[in-house]
Design a protein around this motif. Structure first.
Motif, PDB file in Angstrom:
ATOM      1  N   PHE A 374       0.833  -1.208   0.000  1.00  0.00           N
ATOM      2  CA  PHE A 374       0.000   0.000   0.000  1.00  0.00           C
ATOM      3  C   PHE A 374       0.869   1.259   0.000  1.00  0.00           C
ATOM      4  CE2 PHE A 374      -2.675   3.202   2.139  1.00  0.00           C
ATOM      5  CZ  PHE A 374      -3.847   3.098   1.408  1.00  0.00           C
ATOM      6  N   GLY A 375       1.849   1.300   0.899  1.00  0.00           N
ATOM      7  CA  GLY A 375       2.712   2.475   0.997  1.00  0.00           C
ATOM      8  C   GLY A 375       3.514   2.708  -0.267  1.00  0.00           C
ATOM      9  N   LEU A 376       4.040   1.636  -0.853  1.00  0.00           N
ATOM     10  CA  LEU A 376       4.809   1.762  -2.090  1.00  0.00           C
ATOM     11  C   LEU A 376       3.935   2.282  -3.227  1.00  0.00           C
ATOM     12  CD1 LEU A 376       7.489   1.276  -3.564  1.00  0.00           C
ATOM     13  CD2 LEU A 376       6.726  -1.075  -4.014  1.00  0.00           C
ATOM     14  N   THR A 377       2.703   1.806  -3.298  1.00  0.00           N
ATOM     15  CA  THR A 377       1.767   2.269  -4.331  1.00  0.00           C
ATOM     16  C   THR A 377       1.527   3.770  -4.218  1.00  0.00           C
ATOM     17  OG1 THR A 377       0.643   0.120  -4.328  1.00  0.00           O
ATOM     18  CG2 THR A 377      -0.549   1.972  -5.286  1.00  0.00           C
ATOM     19  N   LEU A 378       1.316   4.257  -2.997  1.00  0.00           N
ATOM     20  CA  LEU A 378       1.040   5.687  -2.803  1.00  0.00           C
ATOM     21  C   LEU A 378       2.272   6.545  -3.081  1.00  0.00           C
ATOM     22  CD1 LEU A 378      -1.304   5.807   0.316  1.00  0.00           C
ATOM     23  CD2 LEU A 378      -1.828   5.389  -2.071  1.00  0.00           C
ATOM     24  N   LEU A 379       3.448   6.052  -2.725  1.00  0.00           N
ATOM     25  CA  LEU A 379       4.676   6.801  -3.009  1.00  0.00           C
ATOM     26  C   LEU A 379       4.879   6.987  -4.509  1.00  0.00           C
ATOM     27  CD1 LEU A 379       7.156   5.300  -0.381  1.00  0.00           C
ATOM     28  CD2 LEU A 379       6.355   7.677  -0.491  1.00  0.00           C
ATOM     29  N   ILE A 380       4.472   5.986  -5.267  1.00  0.00           N
ATOM     30  CA  ILE A 380       4.562   6.096  -6.733  1.00  0.00           C
ATOM     31  C   ILE A 380       3.485   7.049  -7.263  1.00  0.00           C
ATOM     32  CG2 ILE A 380       4.310   4.818  -8.902  1.00  0.00           C
ATOM     33  CD1 ILE A 380       5.452   2.360  -7.389  1.00  0.00           C
ATOM     34  N   CYS A 381       2.266   6.931  -6.728  1.00  0.00           N
ATOM     35  CA  CYS A 381       1.130   7.701  -7.243  1.00  0.00           C
ATOM     36  C   CYS A 381       1.212   9.197  -6.930  1.00  0.00           C
ATOM     37  CB  CYS A 381      -0.177   7.141  -6.686  1.00  0.00           C
ATOM     38  SG  CYS A 381      -0.610   5.500  -7.312  1.00  0.00           S
ATOM     39  N   VAL A 382       1.867   9.572  -5.819  1.00  0.00           N
ATOM     40  CA  VAL A 382       1.867  10.971  -5.394  1.00  0.00           C
ATOM     41  C   VAL A 382       2.543  11.882  -6.413  1.00  0.00           C
ATOM     42  CG1 VAL A 382       4.057  10.984  -4.118  1.00  0.00           C
ATOM     43  CG2 VAL A 382       2.153  12.440  -3.348  1.00  0.00           C
ATOM     44  N   ARG A 383       3.374  11.327  -7.276  1.00  0.00           N
ATOM     45  CA  ARG A 383       4.020  12.130  -8.313  1.00  0.00           C
ATOM     46  C   ARG A 383       3.016  12.786  -9.243  1.00  0.00           C
ATOM     47  NH1 ARG A 383       8.659   7.813 -10.411  1.00  0.00           N
ATOM     48  NH2 ARG A 383       9.618   7.401  -8.355  1.00  0.00           N
ATOM     49  N   TRP A 384       1.833  12.175  -9.367  1.00  0.00           N
ATOM     50  CA  TRP A 384       0.807  12.695 -10.276  1.00  0.00           C
ATOM     51  C   TRP A 384      -0.326  13.415  -9.544  1.00  0.00           C
ATOM     52  CZ3 TRP A 384       3.139   7.888 -10.999  1.00  0.00           C
ATOM     53  CH2 TRP A 384       3.957   7.787 -12.135  1.00  0.00           C
ATOM     54  N   GLY A 385      -0.166  13.684  -8.261  1.00  0.00           N
ATOM     55  CA  GLY A 385      -1.138  14.499  -7.539  1.00  0.00           C
ATOM     56  C   GLY A 385      -2.094  13.709  -6.666  1.00  0.00           C
ATOM     57  N   ILE A 386      -3.021  14.434  -6.026  1.00  0.00           N
ATOM     58  CA  ILE A 386      -3.891  13.814  -5.029  1.00  0.00           C
ATOM     59  C   ILE A 386      -4.932  12.875  -5.638  1.00  0.00           C
ATOM     60  CG2 ILE A 386      -3.580  15.562  -3.249  1.00  0.00           C
ATOM     61  CD1 ILE A 386      -6.057  16.940  -4.168  1.00  0.00           C
ATOM     62  N   LEU A 387      -5.355  13.139  -6.880  1.00  0.00           N
ATOM     63  CA  LEU A 387      -6.304  12.234  -7.531  1.00  0.00           C
ATOM     64  C   LEU A 387      -5.653  10.870  -7.767  1.00  0.00           C
ATOM     65  CD1 LEU A 387      -9.065  11.756  -8.791  1.00  0.00           C
ATOM     66  CD2 LEU A 387      -8.164  12.653 -10.950  1.00  0.00           C
TER      67      LEU A 387
END
Length: 423
Positions: A374-387
């Protein structure tokens, strides 16, 4: 025939308890609606961000009270050992809660430095006061749950919600900022003490004793790990967004999450609060446990699926109308978070089933693995913003949680698995 089938689905002790908790959550949502609207129209995005940090700190601190761990042990304990377990748990709660009180006082300043917001110091210190009141009611609350008298728990929730939301609205309109959400937490905690002492005769022991503390800590320790990992997952997106994208972005995300997940969570709480004691009553009977588990699962999802679909579908209409046009940017986030409630709910059922039969270590190991994913997924996703972060929350839950849930059900209900687990 159809009427009889509907009556069958929505009858029994589980649904009666759900009814009490559901009623409490309904009143809470009604009271909370006025508060949410008031805060949405009086708070800035930055103030929402500060509120998110304060609630995150409190939620993490709640984990270390072992409220779920010690409470679950009391609910699961055999009748002959109940008094000893309750008395020892009381002293363990005091040790833990006082430690949390001191720790929050020490961490308030470092947390404010981390977020670059010095105004966080005193609200965090003030919120620590609630942990000096918790030990007075935690045991009574667990015993009432064990007895399946959830109407008492529901009464506490309604009274606290009514008073807390009234105080919040008044203080928000007076321009008190984040103190509008801090003071209600402190001032309404005594309600739990008064009501739970009124409805259960258990009283704190006069003599200090830690008899059988290892057994309690062993059972509760695994659940502490699970709860801690759950809180990491519940709040890691706030941490990543607040640190990486700033307090305004965190405020928008927190609003969307609270407006979306908050409403759905109230419905889920009504079912999950009733589930664990309901399953523990038949933990020694594999067939009855199986019937109760799948019956409860069916009843729960027959209600929450249409509810969540309705909430997500109507979001574009009610968000600007109720909360104001400034929050329309958060609608896509709100919809994604609403949808993530379904796999999240299934995971709660999975955890409660494993905990009922004493397989808390499996629950802990899975939560550790899932938290890393879960944490790794969010660390990757945050590069593209909150959505993208909200999409990452939904994606990771949809992929991982159902697979584990199906595996856990098969493991618990295979031949002789229950008798082995309880030996």
């Amino acid at each position: 025939m159809l009427t009889q089938k509907i009556k069958q689905i929505f009858s029994g002790q589980f649904i009666q308890n759900v009814g009490w908790m559901g009623g409490a959550e309904l009143f809470n949502r009604i009271f909370r609606l006025a508060t949410t609207v008031t805060l949405a129209r009086t708070f800035t995005a930055t103030e929402y961000g500060l509120t998110a940090v304060i609630f995150t700190v409190v939620e993490f601190a709640n984990v270390f009270t072992l409220r779920k761990g010690i409470g679950a042990k009391i609910i699961q304990a055999e009748e002959g050992e109940l008094l000893v377990i309750s008395n020892t748990s009381y002293w363990l709660n005091w040790m833990l809660c006082f430690g949390i009180f001191v720790l929050l006082l020490m961490l308030a300043f470092p947390i404010s430095v981390f977020y670059g917001s010095p105004e966080l110091v005193w609200p965090i210190c003030a919120s620590a006061l609630i942990y000096l009141m918790m030990p007075f009611y935690l045991i009574n609350g667990a015993l009432i749950q064990r007895e399946n008298r959830l109407k008492v728990t529901a009464l506490c929730q309604v009274l606290q919600s009514l008073v807390a939301n009234a105080i919040t609205v008044i203080l928000a309109l007076l321009g008190m900022g984040v103190w509008a959400v801090v003071w209600p937490m402190i001032l309404t905690t005594p309600i739990w003490i008064i009501v739970l002492w009124r409805y259960h005769p258990w009283r704190p022991p006069q003599a200090f004793s830690l008899h059988r503390w290892k057994e309690i800590v062993h059972f509760g320790g695994n659940l502490l790990g699970v709860s801690l990992l759950q809180q990491v997952r519940n709040n890691i997106d706030y941490l990543i967004i607040g640190r990486g994208l700033g307090m305004d972005a965190l405020g928008l995300y927190y609003f969307a999450f609270n407006a979306g997940f908050g409403i759905s969570r109230n419905v889920i709480n009504a079912f999950t609060t009733a589930l664990f004691p309901y399953l523990c009553q038949v933990k020694h009977d594999i067939q009855q446990l199986k019937v109760r588990y799948f019956s409860s699962l069916k009843k729960t999802f027959s209600i929450i699926i249409p509810f969540i679909a309705l909430q997500a579908g109507l979001a574009p209409f009610y968000v600007p109308l109720v909360f104001g046009e400034k929050w329309t940017e958060g609608i896509p986030i709100l919809i994604l978070i609403c949808l993530s409630v379904l796999p999240f709910s299934f995971s709660i059922f999975t955890n409660d089933l494993l905990n009922t039969v004493g397989k808390t270590k499996i629950t802990l190991y899975f939560n550790l693995i899932y938290t890393c994913i879960f944490g790794l997924t969010l660390l990757i996703c945050v590069r593209w913003g909150i959505l993208a972060v909200a999409a990452g929350v939904l994606l990771s839950q949809l992929v991982v949680l159902p697979i584990f849930g199906i595996w856990a059900i098969a493991k618990v209900f295979k031949k002789d698995s229950l008798s082995v687990a309880l030996k």
